[in-house]
Scaffold this motif. Structure first.
Motif, PDB file in Angstrom:
ATOM      1  N   ASP A  84       0.802  -1.226   0.000  1.00 17.26           N
ATOM      2  CA  ASP A  84       0.000   0.000   0.000  1.00 17.26           C
ATOM      3  C   ASP A  84       0.841   1.286   0.000  1.00 17.26           C
ATOM      4  O   ASP A  84       0.347   2.353   0.342  1.00 17.26           O
ATOM      5  N   PHE A  85       2.112   1.163  -0.365  1.00 19.79           N
ATOM      6  CA  PHE A  85       2.945   2.370  -0.427  1.00 19.79           C
ATOM      7  C   PHE A  85       3.687   2.464  -1.752  1.00 19.79           C
ATOM      8  O   PHE A  85       3.574   3.432  -2.469  1.00 19.79           O
ATOM      9  N   GLY A  86       4.475   1.432  -2.057  1.00 22.40           N
ATOM     10  CA  GLY A  86       5.197   1.461  -3.321  1.00 22.40           C
ATOM     11  C   GLY A  86       6.364   0.506  -3.351  1.00 22.40           C
ATOM     12  O   GLY A  86       6.654  -0.188  -2.379  1.00 22.40           O
ATOM     13  N   SER A  87       7.015   0.481  -4.500  1.00 20.54           N
ATOM     14  CA  SER A  87       8.195  -0.358  -4.713  1.00 20.54           C
ATOM     15  C   SER A  87       9.376   0.540  -5.043  1.00 20.54           C
ATOM     16  O   SER A  87       9.224   1.566  -5.705  1.00 20.54           O
ATOM     17  N   PHE A  88      10.549   0.122  -4.605  1.00 21.66           N
ATOM     18  CA  PHE A  88      11.761   0.882  -4.832  1.00 21.66           C
ATOM     19  C   PHE A  88      12.843  -0.062  -5.340  1.00 21.66           C
ATOM     20  O   PHE A  88      12.985  -1.178  -4.836  1.00 21.66           O
ATOM     21  N   SER A  89      13.575   0.392  -6.324  1.00 19.12           N
ATOM     22  CA  SER A  89      14.707  -0.385  -6.814  1.00 19.12           C
ATOM     23  C   SER A  89      15.671   0.573  -7.493  1.00 19.12           C
ATOM     24  O   SER A  89      15.326   1.710  -7.812  1.00 19.12           O
ATOM     25  N   THR A  90      16.867   0.097  -7.674  1.00 20.57           N
ATOM     26  CA  THR A  90      17.847   0.892  -8.404  1.00 20.57           C
ATOM     27  C   THR A  90      17.931   0.324  -9.812  1.00 20.57           C
ATOM     28  O   THR A  90      17.993  -0.891  -9.997  1.00 20.57           O
ATOM     29  N   PRO A  91      17.923   1.194 -10.802  1.00 23.21           N
ATOM     30  CA  PRO A  91      17.960   0.702 -12.181  1.00 23.21           C
ATOM     31  C   PRO A  91      19.326   0.103 -12.500  1.00 23.21           C
ATOM     32  O   PRO A  91      20.340   0.498 -11.945  1.00 23.21           O
ATOM     33  N   GLU A  92      19.296  -0.879 -13.380  1.00 24.32           N
ATOM     34  CA  GLU A  92      20.550  -1.444 -13.858  1.00 24.32           C
ATOM     35  C   GLU A  92      20.955  -0.676 -15.098  1.00 24.32           C
ATOM     36  O   GLU A  92      20.183  -0.563 -16.041  1.00 24.32           O
ATOM     37  N   TYR A  93      22.137  -0.131 -15.063  1.00 26.33           N
ATOM     38  CA  TYR A  93      22.642   0.625 -16.192  1.00 26.33           C
ATOM     39  C   TYR A  93      23.504  -0.276 -17.061  1.00 26.33           C
ATOM     40  O   TYR A  93      24.248  -1.106 -16.553  1.00 26.33           O
ATOM     41  N   ILE A  94      23.368  -0.092 -18.350  1.00 30.85           N
ATOM     42  CA  ILE A  94      24.230  -0.794 -19.281  1.00 30.85           C
ATOM     43  C   ILE A  94      25.369   0.159 -19.619  1.00 30.85           C
ATOM     44  O   ILE A  94      25.146   1.228 -20.188  1.00 30.85           O
ATOM     45  N   TYR A  95      26.544  -0.202 -19.218  1.00 23.18           N
ATOM     46  CA  TYR A  95      27.688   0.666 -19.441  1.00 23.18           C
ATOM     47  C   TYR A  95      28.332   0.341 -20.782  1.00 23.18           C
ATOM     48  O   TYR A  95      28.558  -0.819 -21.109  1.00 23.18           O
ATOM     49  N   LYS A  96      28.581   1.368 -21.548  1.00 18.07           N
ATOM     50  CA  LYS A  96      29.245   1.222 -22.836  1.00 18.07           C
ATOM     51  C   LYS A  96      30.575   1.961 -22.767  1.00 18.07           C
ATOM     52  O   LYS A  96      30.662   3.017 -22.147  1.00 18.07           O
ATOM     53  N   PRO A  97      31.565   1.429 -23.441  1.00 17.30           N
ATOM     54  CA  PRO A  97      32.819   2.183 -23.517  1.00 17.30           C
ATOM     55  C   PRO A  97      32.573   3.516 -24.220  1.00 17.30           C
ATOM     56  O   PRO A  97      31.738   3.611 -25.118  1.00 17.30           O
ATOM     57  N   ILE A  98      33.284   4.554 -23.822  1.00 20.59           N
ATOM     58  CA  ILE A  98      33.095   5.884 -24.384  1.00 20.59           C
ATOM     59  C   ILE A  98      33.312   5.892 -25.891  1.00 20.59           C
ATOM     60  O   ILE A  98      32.650   6.614 -26.623  1.00 20.59           O
ATOM     61  N   SER A  99      34.212   5.052 -26.389  1.00 18.79           N
ATOM     62  CA  SER A  99      34.474   5.018 -27.828  1.00 18.79           C
ATOM     63  C   SER A  99      33.235   4.566 -28.587  1.00 18.79           C
ATOM     64  O   SER A  99      32.952   5.057 -29.685  1.00 18.79           O
ATOM     65  N   THR A 100      32.451   3.657 -28.023  1.00 20.93           N
ATOM     66  CA  THR A 100      31.216   3.185 -28.664  1.00 20.93           C
ATOM     67  C   THR A 100      30.196   4.316 -28.728  1.00 20.93           C
ATOM     68  O   THR A 100      29.519   4.501 -29.737  1.00 20.93           O
ATOM     69  N   ILE A 101      30.097   5.090 -27.669  1.00 21.71           N
ATOM     70  CA  ILE A 101      29.138   6.203 -27.628  1.00 21.71           C
ATOM     71  C   ILE A 101      29.517   7.254 -28.663  1.00 21.71           C
ATOM     72  O   ILE A 101      28.668   7.759 -29.381  1.00 21.71           O
ATOM     73  N   ILE A 102      30.798   7.565 -28.756  1.00 22.35           N
ATOM     74  CA  ILE A 102      31.263   8.561 -29.721  1.00 22.35           C
ATOM     75  C   ILE A 102      30.978   8.082 -31.142  1.00 22.35           C
ATOM     76  O   ILE A 102      30.507   8.857 -31.985  1.00 22.35           O
ATOM     77  N   GLN A 103      31.227   6.822 -31.430  1.00 22.44           N
ATOM     78  CA  GLN A 103      30.967   6.270 -32.759  1.00 22.44           C
ATOM     79  C   GLN A 103      29.483   6.331 -33.099  1.00 22.44           C
ATOM     80  O   GLN A 103      29.117   6.651 -34.221  1.00 22.44           O
ATOM     81  N   GLU A 104      28.624   6.029 -32.118  1.00 21.95           N
ATOM     82  CA  GLU A 104      27.179   6.066 -32.376  1.00 21.95           C
ATOM     83  C   GLU A 104      26.712   7.483 -32.674  1.00 21.95           C
ATOM     84  O   GLU A 104      25.833   7.693 -33.514  1.00 21.95           O
ATOM     85  N   LYS A 105      27.256   8.469 -31.986  1.00 17.86           N
ATOM     86  CA  LYS A 105      26.840   9.857 -32.181  1.00 17.86           C
ATOM     87  C   LYS A 105      27.332  10.420 -33.512  1.00 17.86           C
ATOM     88  O   LYS A 105      26.723  11.292 -34.087  1.00 17.86           O
ATOM     89  N   SER A 106      28.459   9.917 -34.004  1.00 24.09           N
ATOM     90  CA  SER A 106      29.027  10.453 -35.233  1.00 24.09           C
ATOM     91  C   SER A 106      28.375   9.864 -36.487  1.00 24.09           C
ATOM     92  O   SER A 106      28.622  10.316 -37.585  1.00 24.09           O
ATOM     93  N   LYS A 107      27.532   8.891 -36.334  1.00 22.92           N
ATOM     94  CA  LYS A 107      26.857   8.274 -37.507  1.00 22.92           C
ATOM     95  C   LYS A 107      25.725   9.114 -38.001  1.00 22.92           C
ATOM     96  O   LYS A 107      25.081   9.858 -37.457  1.00 22.92           O
TER      97      LYS A 107
END
Length: 71
Positions: free
Chosen positions: A48-71
């Motif tokens: 009767d109040f709620g649920s709490f959890s911490t999200p699981e983050y998917i970590y990507k190497p910074i080089s992958t993020i840069i490549q995705e943004k440059s496309k």
């Protein structure tokens, strides 16, 4: 609302049967247990109040993020 407000509300509901010091200690321990459980990745469900959890983050190497943004 902060912890002091919670202590005051609980104190009024208990009609003085529990001291504010004890109520504050109980809330401190409650928040400590909740925090530890969340840090361990556990989900907290309070009926009767709620649920709490911490999200699981998917970590990507910074080089992958840069490549995705440059496309």
């Amino acid at each position: 609302m902060d912890q002091i407000d919670l202590v005051n509300i609980l104190y009024e509901k208990q009609e003085g049967r529990v001291t504010k010091i004890h109520l504050n200690e109980i809330l401190d321990q409650l928040f400590q247990v909740l925090g530890e459980s969340l840090r361990e990745g556990k989900e907290i469900q309070i009926h009767d109040f709620g649920s709490f959890s911490t999200p699981e983050y998917i970590y990507k190497p910074i080089s992958t993020i840069i490549q995705e943004k440059s496309k």
